[in-house]
Design a protein around this motif. Sequence first.
Motif, short mmCIF file in Angstrom:
data_model
loop_
_atom_site.label_atom_id
_atom_site.label_comp_id
_atom_site.label_asym_id
_atom_site.label_seq_id
_atom_site.Cartn_x
_atom_site.Cartn_y
_atom_site.Cartn_z
N LYS A 125 39.16 28.52 48.38
CA LYS A 125 37.85 28.80 47.56
C LYS A 125 37.89 27.91 46.38
O LYS A 125 38.68 27.49 46.03
N CYS A 126 36.74 27.91 45.98
CA CYS A 126 36.18 27.13 44.41
C CYS A 126 36.81 25.81 44.67
O CYS A 126 37.66 25.25 44.05
N TYR B 89 40.60 25.41 44.55
CA TYR B 89 40.96 25.64 43.27
C TYR B 89 40.93 24.26 42.47
O TYR B 89 41.41 23.82 41.47
N ASN C 24 35.07 31.94 49.51
CA ASN C 24 34.37 33.00 48.83
C ASN C 24 32.90 33.14 49.09
O ASN C 24 32.50 34.24 49.11
N ASN D 24 28.47 29.12 51.69
CA ASN D 24 28.65 27.43 51.64
C ASN D 24 29.90 26.75 51.73
O ASN D 24 30.09 25.75 52.25
N MET E 52 35.73 35.80 51.64
CA MET E 52 36.32 37.04 51.10
C MET E 52 35.24 37.71 50.06
O MET E 52 35.46 38.82 49.65
N GLY E 53 34.06 36.99 49.82
CA GLY E 53 33.21 37.55 49.10
C GLY E 53 31.82 38.31 50.11
O GLY E 53 30.82 38.53 49.49
N PHE F 13 25.57 38.18 52.48
CA PHE F 13 24.10 38.87 51.91
C PHE F 13 23.42 38.60 53.50
O PHE F 13 24.03 37.89 54.40
N PHE G 259 33.03 44.46 52.33
CA PHE G 259 33.51 45.58 51.28
C PHE G 259 32.68 46.53 51.04
O PHE G 259 32.59 47.32 50.26
N ARG H 87 37.65 45.92 42.04
CA ARG H 87 36.70 44.82 42.20
C ARG H 87 35.91 44.98 43.46
O ARG H 87 35.48 46.11 43.64
N LEU H 88 36.10 44.05 44.29
CA LEU H 88 35.47 44.21 45.73
C LEU H 88 36.26 45.18 46.52
O LEU H 88 37.53 44.72 46.52
N GLY H 89 35.96 45.98 47.29
CA GLY H 89 36.57 46.77 48.25
C GLY H 89 35.79 48.03 48.57
O GLY H 89 35.37 48.80 47.98
N HIS I 202 44.12 43.82 47.48
CA HIS I 202 44.27 42.68 46.72
C HIS I 202 45.06 43.45 45.53
O HIS I 202 44.56 44.25 44.78
N CYS J 296 39.85 24.05 38.45
CA CYS J 296 38.62 24.58 38.92
C CYS J 296 37.42 23.82 38.27
O CYS J 296 36.30 23.68 38.72
N LYS K 51 30.53 50.37 41.42
CA LYS K 51 31.42 51.44 41.65
C LYS K 51 31.74 52.40 40.54
O LYS K 51 31.55 51.88 39.33
N ILE L 15 30.12 44.47 39.82
CA ILE L 15 30.75 43.19 40.13
C ILE L 15 29.68 41.98 40.28
O ILE L 15 28.69 42.35 41.15
N GLY M 144 36.10 30.34 37.71
CA GLY M 144 36.09 29.19 38.44
C GLY M 144 34.70 28.38 38.63
O GLY M 144 34.63 27.48 39.18
N TYR N 221 34.47 36.22 39.80
CA TYR N 221 33.89 37.50 39.65
C TYR N 221 33.79 37.69 38.07
O TYR N 221 34.77 37.52 37.59
N ARG O 141 29.29 25.48 42.60
CA ARG O 141 28.67 26.69 43.48
C ARG O 141 27.56 27.29 42.84
O ARG O 141 26.89 28.07 43.44
#
Lengths: 348, 348
Positions: A33-34, A37, A60, A63, A82-83, A86, A103, A134-136, A160, A334, B237, B261, B267, B293, B339
Amino acid sequence: MSKSATFQINLQNIAYNYNYIKSNVNHCGAVVKCNAYGFGATKVVEHLINNTDCRSFFVNDINEAIEIFNVSKESDSKIYIMGGFFDYEIEEIWSRNIIPVCFNKEQIMLWSEHCKKCNKNKPISIQIETGLNRLGLDINDFFKMKSILDSIGIDFVMHHLACGYEEYSTNNSQLEKINQIQGCKKSLSSSCGILLEEKHHEGLSRIGRFLYGSNEQSKNIPLKSVGKLTAFIISVKNVLKGEYVGYSQGYQAQKDIKIAIVNIGYGDGYAIRKGFAFTNGSYAPIISCSMDYLTLDVTSINLNDDKVELLGENITFEKIANWNSKIKGMEITCNLGSRVKREYININ
Amino acid sequence: MSKSATFQINLQNIAYNYNYIKSNVNHCGAVVKCNAYGFGATKVVEHLINNTDCRSFFVNDINEAIEIFNVSKESDSKIYIMGGFFDYEIEEIWSRNIIPVCFNKEQIMLWSEHCKKCNKNKPISIQIETGLNRLGLDINDFFKMKSILDSIGIDFVMHHLACGYEEYSTNNSQLEKINQIQGCKKSLSSSCGILLEEKHHEGLSRIGRFLYGSNEQSKNIPLKSVGKLTAFIISVKNVLKGEYVGYSQGYQAQKDIKIAIVNIGYGDGYAIRKGFAFTNGSYAPIISCSMDYLTLDVTSINLNDDKVELLGENITFEKIANWNSKIKGMEITCNLGSRVKREYININ
């Protein structure tokens, strides 16, 4: 020879780091991702596919996933977003067999409906909230949706670690939580987690910073340096005791000093105001950082060479993190801007 | 509608800011180095040429100069390279009538020899060291080279205020020094200097941050906001009192809270760990920042809208600088990554 600031990336050392890590875990994939890095996602993925057995890639967003898809589609690679996703992205993900890491309940329901519509099930991965906050997905929601998930198919359940670098008690509480889920393949660890006990890196490990040679902690593992950032001294001058250097009298010379102006600054992503650069065999303190320039104190340095290392074997990610407690070394790579030339090499 | 983080740039407000500043100074040009501080150099220059009388553009290196040249060559614009030049760049500069701002004897001698070789004199500008202690020719060297410079032609002599934002005594000492040079056109001031007494902004003023709506000081001038950075809440959350948020237990909830989030992180160039985002009419504290994030405390906010402002009319450059003493607001716009979607608008 160009005297632009240059970020030189050693692809062979990325493959070396991958292989080293792989020899210490069951199964691992590359986090790219990114823009990997900042190391260049396309180049990194191509090199890993051609030179290692790495076939799992983590990004992430959509794109980034499409970029990786375009260079990996001839291989048997899996790409994970991982993100999550939508609603309006679902067709682009589905048509490329990209795997979203969902998530929330809405994503799972959207995917389930799409499976029905297409009369075909494609597995998804699920990120579980175990303590990073965070996300989950809430683990209770996971169990409530288990029958839907079983019909779609679960690729991995993932979490994570919040404190992977340290032996915090939270590592175990996070593990206990995700281990409430049985009978699924798991992805528990990112780079730092693989230095913990084996129970923390069962299943698929997602390797990011270690791949790029960054290990900002005390445990010593033999990773190779991958990125070397250099710039050039374009002016040297003497500053008398009492004189100021930089904006708003940011630095005052306590004795007569010699300074060097280097052609990189915070506008290039090198927003480092504390620490050192390495030049002519010595560490030169950074005394000022503006949009286009860094200023170094080179009083005690015999300047035969105008090249300055700002990241690499002498200025490691760990050192930068030690000098600047709030800055992650990866923040630099990054954010390196377009004025910094990229140069790929493939030597050991 | 895409839910990527988006940087929306209002070109008309750049023109408005230019015209407002111009009405307060004798003569001014636009600083468009570093991709116009991240606002997009090509777009900004095109808009200024088509909608204002701005015809002087300041960049930092040859690549930036060529980019501006390519969009301005049909106009009567002048392009200045504030970072001087290297020997191997001279032909590219010369052939496009770009004006280097020289800061050492070597550059002046190279240019002089090139003028002889081409049997033609083209003027250069000179930056004089008056107290910033960065790039600048020693004033004694200027006088020693005066006859050479007179034969080449001097476009401007220039200096750079070290403390332009404040009424430091150094402003006057810098001015006294450059005023030892008589009979040349001068460029004394960048954005902040135009708020000082008129003697500090005679000649050509080089307007950078004011153009982009950034005024990180107390003096109130009616600049319009140019850049609006937004991202989206992708998860909300509840976190119980005592629980941690983010890596390494970076934040601990002191009571039961609600977090959001947001899909932007360090990044993407948004390395802001202290301060607020603006959403649903309220300021939400940033409690965590990772690569992808931001996490906000939205306990007291009624979330009807998932859009979050991270820079703009409510989250101004000045506020970010106040919340983070070491971070210049421009650091964010310069470093926004790929991004983040760019969107240009042209409305008042």
